[in-house]
Design a protein around this motif. Sequence first.
Motif: not given
Length: 481
Positions: A250-264, A291-301, A415-418
């Motif tokens: 059993s191997l539990e190894l490295g990650g590079n988890a994305p966290l996505l934030v959608f505009a909704d 790494r946190i990936l953010v949708e363009h429309a809410i990127y600044d906020a 990821f975050f979405t409604r």
Amino acid sequence: MTLSFRSDAYIDGQWRTAARRFKVYNPATQKVVAEVPDLAAADAEAAVAAAHRALPPWAAKTAKERAAILTAWFDLMIADLDRLAGLITLEGGKPLTEAKGEAAYGAAFIEWFAEEAKRAYGRTIPTTAASRRYITLKQPVGVCAAITPWNFPMAMITRKAGPALAAGCSIVLKPPHQTPLTALALAELAEKAGVPAGLFNVVTTDTHTADVGRVLCESPLVRKFSFTGSTAIGKKLGAACVGSTVKRVSLELGGNAPLLVFADADLDLAVKGAVASKFRNAGQTCVCANRILVEHAIYDAFSAKLAEAVRQLKVGPGDQPGVEIGPLIDEKAIQKVTEMVGDAIGGGAKALVGGARSEAGAQFFQPTVLADVTRQMRVNTEEIFGPVAPLIRFRSEDEAVAIANDTPFGLAAYFFTRDIARAWRVAERIEAGMVSINEGVYSNEVIPFGGVKESGLGREGGVEGLEEYLETKFVNFGGVA
Ligand code: SIN
């Protein structure tokens, strides 16, 4: 509070000392807190032999009998939670509140698997011939070996030792040289709980790590090997286990988890989840949002809100009240994070908050949010293992999923979405062993924890975690005329 602890290794129910010892440091102060035996290959062989001797009577017990002993071990952990948490903070550096969470999380694996082993059911299989009957039996794999990491000095041990012992196996553990004291405290409690000699062995080592690892991977007496750590080391250990004696691995190894934030998304919820995920254990967690990936429309906020939340995080030694971000484990770790942030800023990223070493001490890094990160930067392509949140902009769901999956790793994703339809779509399309929607931290003992791609093999925790320590044996009853 003064913490009591054992500082000798534990083999075959005996506390084993050694002339040659290595130093254990407090990462918050760099002061030496203990000296622990620097054991060698012969000691590992002795531990494996002890585990081999202890196995048959333990495997012969009923699951209920084993559960009674494991439950006593769990109860002692709960009664000793404050000391265990203190040791986790002392040698691993994480804030005390988090350390208490880890101690409870760690203990819970013992309770869960003690119960779960009572339900290690085989099957009856409908026959293909009138004269035959088919069944499967679940049997313990045999002697197990484990190598565990420093970032969760307790929980990564119990989520291997718990299922191993509950299934009827014995185990030899090599804890990391940075955090052996928590492992030895677990051995002390196992002894008190009446875990028979030879079933749970702790081989401490530093300079002989490679030799001890070789014994654990190559010994013909060891039938199962479990490792949590980097992908690079995991590949080598896995190859050694299979190449030598075709062990279960059993191997539990490295990650590079994305966290996505959608505009909704609910932005406040997304900020809370991103902080919880990214800054857990100062970012030194395999499942941390890398790494946190953010949708363009809410990127600044979103960036502004995240930067504000991160600015409030209190940095300092983990044993001080209110501290949320402790030190990194060692100088090498802090250098790596400094270099990765330098690479990003050199390439055009902007530090919205943090960006440098902290004045709290030599091994502290400021909680950092980096805007305008690009896909080529190291903070996107490598596991950071530090308190740094890189923000990357996306413009569509397809692009977000493509960026998320553009990595050899596949441990966790968030990821975050409604939007319910999007929640299903993205959960199905993301290449990860674990996906969390609208929440940044979910680890517990009942879920199957593990990754896909180069993040590992197998699952820990849950029903699946017990299966890793069981063999399925098929039995044919012939001549049923
Ligand atoms: C890890 O870093 O691999 C463990 C994290 C967890 O159990 O939540």
